[in-house]
Design a protein around this motif. Structure first.
Motif, mmCIF file in Angstrom:
data_model
loop_
_atom_site.group_PDB
_atom_site.id
_atom_site.type_symbol
_atom_site.label_atom_id
_atom_site.label_comp_id
_atom_site.label_asym_id
_atom_site.label_seq_id
_atom_site.Cartn_x
_atom_site.Cartn_y
_atom_site.Cartn_z
ATOM 1 N N PRO A 15 0.636 -1.185 -0.089
ATOM 2 C CA PRO A 15 0.159 -0.119 -0.036
ATOM 3 C C PRO A 15 0.895 1.215 -0.088
ATOM 4 N N TYR A 16 1.589 1.549 -1.068
ATOM 5 C CA TYR A 16 2.534 2.574 -1.223
ATOM 6 C C TYR A 16 2.065 3.753 -2.161
ATOM 7 N N HIS A 46 -0.587 11.095 1.328
ATOM 8 C CA HIS A 46 -1.232 10.356 2.242
ATOM 9 C C HIS A 46 -1.046 9.110 2.277
ATOM 10 N N VAL A 47 -0.946 8.233 1.258
ATOM 11 C CA VAL A 47 -0.749 6.949 1.495
ATOM 12 C C VAL A 47 0.546 6.417 2.050
ATOM 13 N N VAL A 96 0.103 6.801 5.865
ATOM 14 C CA VAL A 96 -0.563 6.019 6.596
ATOM 15 C C VAL A 96 -0.274 4.689 6.385
ATOM 16 N N ARG A 97 0.059 4.147 5.057
ATOM 17 C CA ARG A 97 0.357 2.838 4.463
ATOM 18 C C ARG A 97 -0.748 2.100 4.810
ATOM 19 N N THR A 98 -2.290 2.459 4.364
ATOM 20 C CA THR A 98 -3.045 1.464 4.284
ATOM 21 C C THR A 98 -4.040 1.202 3.037
ATOM 22 N N ASP A 99 -4.548 0.042 3.018
ATOM 23 C CA ASP A 99 -5.106 -0.355 1.756
ATOM 24 C C ASP A 99 -6.389 0.701 1.058
ATOM 25 N N ASP A 100 -7.096 1.132 2.226
ATOM 26 C CA ASP A 100 -8.030 2.250 1.882
ATOM 27 C C ASP A 100 -7.365 3.333 1.295
ATOM 28 N N ALA A 101 -6.330 3.871 2.057
ATOM 29 C CA ALA A 101 -5.716 5.226 1.238
ATOM 30 C C ALA A 101 -5.050 4.779 0.221
ATOM 31 N N ARG A 118 -12.228 -2.108 -5.389
ATOM 32 C CA ARG A 118 -11.105 -1.519 -5.382
ATOM 33 C C ARG A 118 -10.289 -1.695 -6.557
#
Length: 394
Positions: free
Chosen positions: A227-228, A305-306, A309-314, A387
């Protein structure tokens, strides 16, 4: 190459690029006409330290993220999208080094870029069924690795110090090897013949059993699958080029109308710029360009922002925002570069002016990663909450 002794911050580097824009604009038409590579312009850009804008602060750089890279690329593209496309891969592969490179590679590449050196891509190949078919081989052999294969559309390679070559090992795993341009076994041919983006320093590269340190080989999957926002960064840079093309072409269209166009007799005005229908059309195109610029700004913030936070949603949101920006950029670039002739009139078609370079550049560059698939991903998200898949093009 001379670069600033003290690394500068993102705002200062962007201000420096803005100062370079008039000089880049000045020779753009002639460079296109004569197919003259922008060597001096790229060297001047490197000398400012601007191409190190995304080098992490931990390695002495400005630490700029996607937003900084997008804006720098957009600014350059307003002047000459050929110049803008040369560092596009440079920023993408610096990000790959940051995410997945060995400590030794990070130290070497980032230090080199801080002195003005540049990275180019060696990714596309001829003959495969799709762009994902890779025949180039990168085989690790003890402390070394060996690269064998041929690449084309290698943007920036003729002006690069490093070549980021995509290859596959015997197990089918994709890697990127960072090779010095003057390494034995590397051959670069200046053979790009596209109708637009004529001076992007693209060429065919042959790697004939090229050896490099194994520490210079990076497994691409580490950056692509996490998630980058790696693919979103790459696509956002392409969108930035198209947004810049649209803005630059609109500026030239307005200047041409003021200086050279005759008013249409039915408008009953003395100057073309006073024709209310012409003004209306300029207003419509300005809306398209501003929408694309705004979407690009939002997309850059989403990719940054990714990284925080390094999240799948982001990561999914960043891909969707970039997809929307790319659709709007594609439409704006084509609308403005086509509308330039509608607005400028018959005189604008004079080949000596080379105004058609704007359309040729837009039409050629917007062929990268078709927007019909961006719309598919946006539609699937809207209708099914699906997604977008992760990859180097998303």
């Amino acid at each position: 190459m001379t670069v600033p002794a003290t690394p500068r911050g993102v705002p200062e580097l962007l201000a420096t690029v803005r100062e370079l824009v008039p000089n880049i604009v000045e020779g753009a038409a002639d460079r296109d006409r004569e197919r003259q590579l922008p060597r001096e312009e790229i060297d001047a850009l490197s000398a400012t330290g601007a191409l190190a804008i995304t080098v992490p602060a931990t390695h002495g750089g400005a630490g700029g993220g996607a937003s900084a890279a997008f804006e720098l690329t957009r600014l350059l593209a307003t002047a000459d999208p050929n110049v803008a496309q040369v560092p596009q891969s440079h920023f993408v592969y610096l990000r790959l080094v940051e995410l997945a490179g060995s400590t030794a590679l990070k130290d070497e590449i980032f230090a080199a870029v801080l002195t003005g050196e540049r990275v180019a891509n060696a990714q596309s190949e001829r003959g495969g069924r799709t762009i994902t078919d890779i025949s180039t081989r990168i085989i690790v052999d003890g402390s070394d690795a060996v690269v064998t294969g041929e690449k084309f559309y290698s943007t920036g390679s003729l002006l690069a110090d490093w070549l980021a070559v995509l290859g596959r090992d015997d197990d089918g795993v994709d890697h990127v090897g960072f090779v010095r341009d003057n390494t034995r076994g590397v051959s670069i041919v200046d053979d790009w013949t596209g109708m637009g983006q004529r001076t992007t320093a693209s060429g065919t590269i042959t790697f004939d059993d090229v050896r490099l340190p194994a520490t210079h080989v990076v497994p691409r999957s580490e950056a692509v699958t996490g998630p980058y926002g790696y693919g979103a960064l790459a696509q956002g840079l392409h969108a930035a080029i198209d947004v810049g093309i649209a803005r630059g072409a609109l500026a030239e269209a307005s200047a041409f109308v003021r200086s050279s166009s005759h008013p249409w007799f039915e408008a009953q005005v003395d100057r073309a710029e006073d024709d209310p229908l012409l003004v209306q059309r300029f207003g419509e195109l300005e809306v398209e360009v501003r929408a694309a610029e705004s979407a690009l700004h939002v997309a850059g913030a989403a990719v940054d922002h990714v990284d925080r936070v390094r999240t799948d949603d982001a990561a999914a949101e960043a891909s969707l925002q970039v997809a929307a920006a790319k659709v709007l950029a594609d439409r704006a670039a084509l609308a403005v570069t086509n509308g330039l002739f509608e607005l400028g009139g018959t005189r604008a078609s004079d080949d000596r002016l080379n105004l058609h370079r704007h359309w040729r550049n837009a039409r050629t560059h917007t062929l990268h990663d078709p927007i019909r698939w961006k719309l598919q991903h946006l539609g699937r998200w809207t209708v099914r909450g699906e997604r977008p898949p992760r990859g180097p093009q998303l």
